[in-house]
Design a protein around this motif. Structure first.
Motif, PDB file in Angstrom:
ATOM      1  N   THR A  32      48.979 146.041  60.010  1.00 59.73           N
ATOM      2  CA  THR A  32      48.373 145.741  61.314  1.00 59.73           C
ATOM      3  C   THR A  32      47.528 144.477  61.248  1.00 59.73           C
ATOM      4  N   LEU A  33      47.084 144.022  62.423  1.00 61.75           N
ATOM      5  CA  LEU A  33      46.261 142.819  62.501  1.00 61.75           C
ATOM      6  C   LEU A  33      44.921 142.977  61.789  1.00 61.75           C
ATOM      7  N   LYS A  34      44.478 144.207  61.589  1.00 58.75           N
ATOM      8  CA  LYS A  34      43.220 144.423  60.878  1.00 58.75           C
ATOM      9  C   LYS A  34      43.297 143.897  59.446  1.00 58.75           C
ATOM     10  N   GLN A  35      44.518 143.753  58.936  1.00 54.87           N
ATOM     11  CA  GLN A  35      44.714 143.281  57.566  1.00 54.87           C
ATOM     12  C   GLN A  35      44.999 141.783  57.491  1.00 54.87           C
ATOM     13  N   ALA A  36      44.981 141.107  58.658  1.00 56.62           N
ATOM     14  CA  ALA A  36      45.244 139.666  58.696  1.00 56.62           C
ATOM     15  C   ALA A  36      44.147 138.915  57.957  1.00 56.62           C
ATOM     16  N   GLY A  37      44.560 137.964  57.128  1.00 60.44           N
ATOM     17  CA  GLY A  37      43.602 137.168  56.387  1.00 60.44           C
ATOM     18  C   GLY A  37      43.169 137.786  55.073  1.00 60.44           C
ATOM     19  N   THR A  38      43.516 139.052  54.863  1.00 58.28           N
ATOM     20  CA  THR A  38      43.191 139.713  53.598  1.00 58.28           C
ATOM     21  C   THR A  38      44.470 140.139  52.906  1.00 58.28           C
ATOM     22  N   PHE A  39      45.165 141.119  53.482  1.00 63.69           N
ATOM     23  CA  PHE A  39      46.400 141.602  52.869  1.00 63.69           C
ATOM     24  C   PHE A  39      47.569 140.658  53.129  1.00 63.69           C
ATOM     25  N   PHE A  40      47.582 140.005  54.301  1.00 65.92           N
ATOM     26  CA  PHE A  40      48.675 139.076  54.612  1.00 65.92           C
ATOM     27  C   PHE A  40      48.158 137.875  55.374  1.00 65.92           C
ATOM     28  N   GLU A  41      48.915 136.788  55.317  1.00 62.88           N
ATOM     29  CA  GLU A  41      48.617 135.567  56.042  1.00 62.88           C
ATOM     30  C   GLU A  41      49.389 135.600  57.361  1.00 62.88           C
ATOM     31  N   PRO A  42      48.697 135.702  58.508  1.00 65.40           N
ATOM     32  CA  PRO A  42      49.395 135.911  59.785  1.00 65.40           C
ATOM     33  C   PRO A  42      50.260 134.741  60.248  1.00 65.40           C
ATOM     34  N   LYS A  43      50.055 133.543  59.707  1.00 57.85           N
ATOM     35  CA  LYS A  43      50.887 132.416  60.115  1.00 57.85           C
ATOM     36  C   LYS A  43      52.257 132.429  59.445  1.00 57.85           C
ATOM     37  N   THR A  44      52.376 133.186  58.352  1.00 66.20           N
ATOM     38  CA  THR A  44      53.633 133.222  57.609  1.00 66.20           C
ATOM     39  C   THR A  44      54.094 134.643  57.294  1.00 66.20           C
ATOM     40  N   ASN A  45      53.187 135.628  57.414  1.00 68.13           N
ATOM     41  CA  ASN A  45      53.424 137.032  57.018  1.00 68.13           C
ATOM     42  C   ASN A  45      53.659 137.193  55.521  1.00 68.13           C
ATOM     43  N   ILE A  46      53.223 136.229  54.726  1.00 63.04           N
ATOM     44  CA  ILE A  46      53.246 136.380  53.270  1.00 63.04           C
ATOM     45  C   ILE A  46      52.152 137.360  52.860  1.00 63.04           C
ATOM     46  N   LEU A  47      52.492 138.293  51.986  1.00 67.54           N
ATOM     47  CA  LEU A  47      51.508 139.249  51.462  1.00 67.54           C
ATOM     48  C   LEU A  47      50.736 138.532  50.363  1.00 67.54           C
ATOM     49  N   THR A  48      49.556 138.038  50.707  1.00 61.70           N
ATOM     50  CA  THR A  48      48.852 137.071  49.869  1.00 61.70           C
ATOM     51  C   THR A  48      48.463 137.613  48.498  1.00 61.70           C
ATOM     52  N   GLU A  49      47.886 138.804  48.446  1.00 63.23           N
ATOM     53  CA  GLU A  49      47.426 139.316  47.154  1.00 63.23           C
ATOM     54  C   GLU A  49      48.605 139.596  46.221  1.00 63.23           C
ATOM     55  N   ILE A  50      49.678 140.150  46.775  1.00 65.07           N
ATOM     56  CA  ILE A  50      50.869 140.399  45.955  1.00 65.07           C
ATOM     57  C   ILE A  50      51.458 139.080  45.469  1.00 65.07           C
ATOM     58  N   PHE A  51      51.509 138.087  46.364  1.00 66.38           N
ATOM     59  CA  PHE A  51      52.053 136.786  45.991  1.00 66.38           C
ATOM     60  C   PHE A  51      51.248 136.158  44.858  1.00 66.38           C
ATOM     61  N   LYS A  52      49.924 136.142  45.001  1.00 61.22           N
ATOM     62  CA  LYS A  52      49.077 135.503  43.981  1.00 61.22           C
ATOM     63  C   LYS A  52      49.242 136.177  42.618  1.00 61.22           C
ATOM     64  N   LYS A  53      49.254 137.499  42.621  1.00 63.24           N
ATOM     65  CA  LYS A  53      49.403 138.239  41.369  1.00 63.24           C
ATOM     66  C   LYS A  53      50.733 137.918  40.704  1.00 63.24           C
ATOM     67  N   GLN A  54      51.796 137.895  41.488  1.00 63.05           N
ATOM     68  CA  GLN A  54      53.114 137.615  40.938  1.00 63.05           C
ATOM     69  C   GLN A  54      53.258 136.156  40.516  1.00 63.05           C
ATOM     70  N   PHE A  55      52.648 135.260  41.261  1.00 63.37           N
ATOM     71  CA  PHE A  55      52.732 133.838  40.909  1.00 63.37           C
ATOM     72  C   PHE A  55      52.113 133.593  39.540  1.00 63.37           C
ATOM     73  N   VAL A  56      50.947 134.185  39.299  1.00 66.50           N
ATOM     74  CA  VAL A  56      50.287 134.025  37.998  1.00 66.50           C
ATOM     75  C   VAL A  56      51.117 134.674  36.899  1.00 66.50           C
ATOM     76  N   LYS A  57      51.738 135.802  37.204  1.00 65.95           N
ATOM     77  CA  LYS A  57      52.585 136.482  36.210  1.00 65.95           C
ATOM     78  C   LYS A  57      53.782 135.620  35.826  1.00 65.95           C
ATOM     79  N   LEU A  58      54.431 134.998  36.814  1.00 61.65           N
ATOM     80  CA  LEU A  58      55.629 134.205  36.551  1.00 61.65           C
ATOM     81  C   LEU A  58      55.294 132.803  36.059  1.00 61.65           C
TER      82      LEU A  58
END
Length: 242
Positions: A32-58
């Motif tokens: 939901t929008l309550k998670q915008a800016g924290t769990f996901f980026e509303p301009k792209t719908n990228i799940l930010t925390e998951i992305f960052k964690k995986q980016f550092v892993k890879l």
């Protein structure tokens, strides 16, 4: 509403989500929008925390700060009127900044959610900052990137999948406000959970079809599994190791 939630969701959307979970996707409850800016980026719908964690892993040589910069670069690239070409080259690159591990699929994360809205986001603090553009029935993520969405229709619905194709061609793909979402999407799938009807040729009326983005009307393609022995269930599906 009763038709949509009593038939489309229960007969097509839910079976599709369950199938994806059996394939190894992790289900995320409705975002939901309550998670915008924290769990996901509303301009792209990228799940930010998951992305960052995986980016550092890879990319062990990087950190979350670098991952944040890559997210900003991706957002800027998705603004281009290039059908996502810049983002595709970044996604497919085998260079120093890896977004997906194509050689070792188990190093990636796979998530699925339903009814995840795509918004036009105004760059101010106005009360109506978010305007919903469209809401895919199912969204699929790899390493937090929303690369695929699935639209489902009620079996035997009027015009079948052709109705969904009209909406895609006439409303979504030409909409410049939806450019970022169109550019990041690598595959669109449409299904009414019915067998293909080949009478008179292949037409997107019933079955499961897929396409990629385009400025005009990209063709719908259908999935086919070879069944040389004419078995009731195709060998590939019958023997799939869930």
């Amino acid at each position: 509403m009763s038709d949509k939630f009593g038939c489309e969701n229960s007969r097509v959307q839910l079976p599709a989500v369950l199938h994806l979970v059996r394939l190894g996707y992790t289900y995320i409850p409705r975002i939901t929008l309550k998670q915008a800016g924290t769990f996901f980026e509303p301009k792209t719908n990228i799940l930010t925390e998951i992305f960052k964690k995986q980016f550092v892993k890879l990319n062990p040589q990087s950190d979350e700060r670098k991952a944040g910069q890559v997210l900003r670069d991706i957002s800027n690239e998705l603004d281009s009127d290039d059908l996502g070409e810049k983002f595709y080259h970044r996604l497919a690159s085998a260079g120093s900044e890896k977004l997906i591990d194509f050689d070792n699929p188990e190093n990636n994360t796979f998530h699925v959610t339903a009814e995840f809205s795509c918004y036009d986001v105004k760059d101010d603090s106005a009360e109506n900052k978010y305007t919903e553009l469209f809401r895919p029935d199912i969204t699929l993520f790899i390493n937090g990137l929303p690369l695929t969405y699935i639209e489902v229709k009620i079996p035997n619905n009027k015009e079948g999948i052709a109705a969904e194709r009209k909406r895609e061609y006439n409303l979504r793909l030409p909409n410049k406000k939806a450019r970022r979402f169109n550019n990041i999407t690598q595959l669109m799938i449409f299904s009414n959970n019915m067998e293909y009807d080949n009478m008179g040729g292949i037409t997107p009326v019933q079955g499961a079809f897929y396409c990629t983005g385009g400025h005009k009307a990209p063709p719908f393609n259908c999935f086919r599994e070879e069944n040389p022995q004419h078995l009731e269930v195709e060998p590939y599906i019958q023997n799939y190791p869930y």
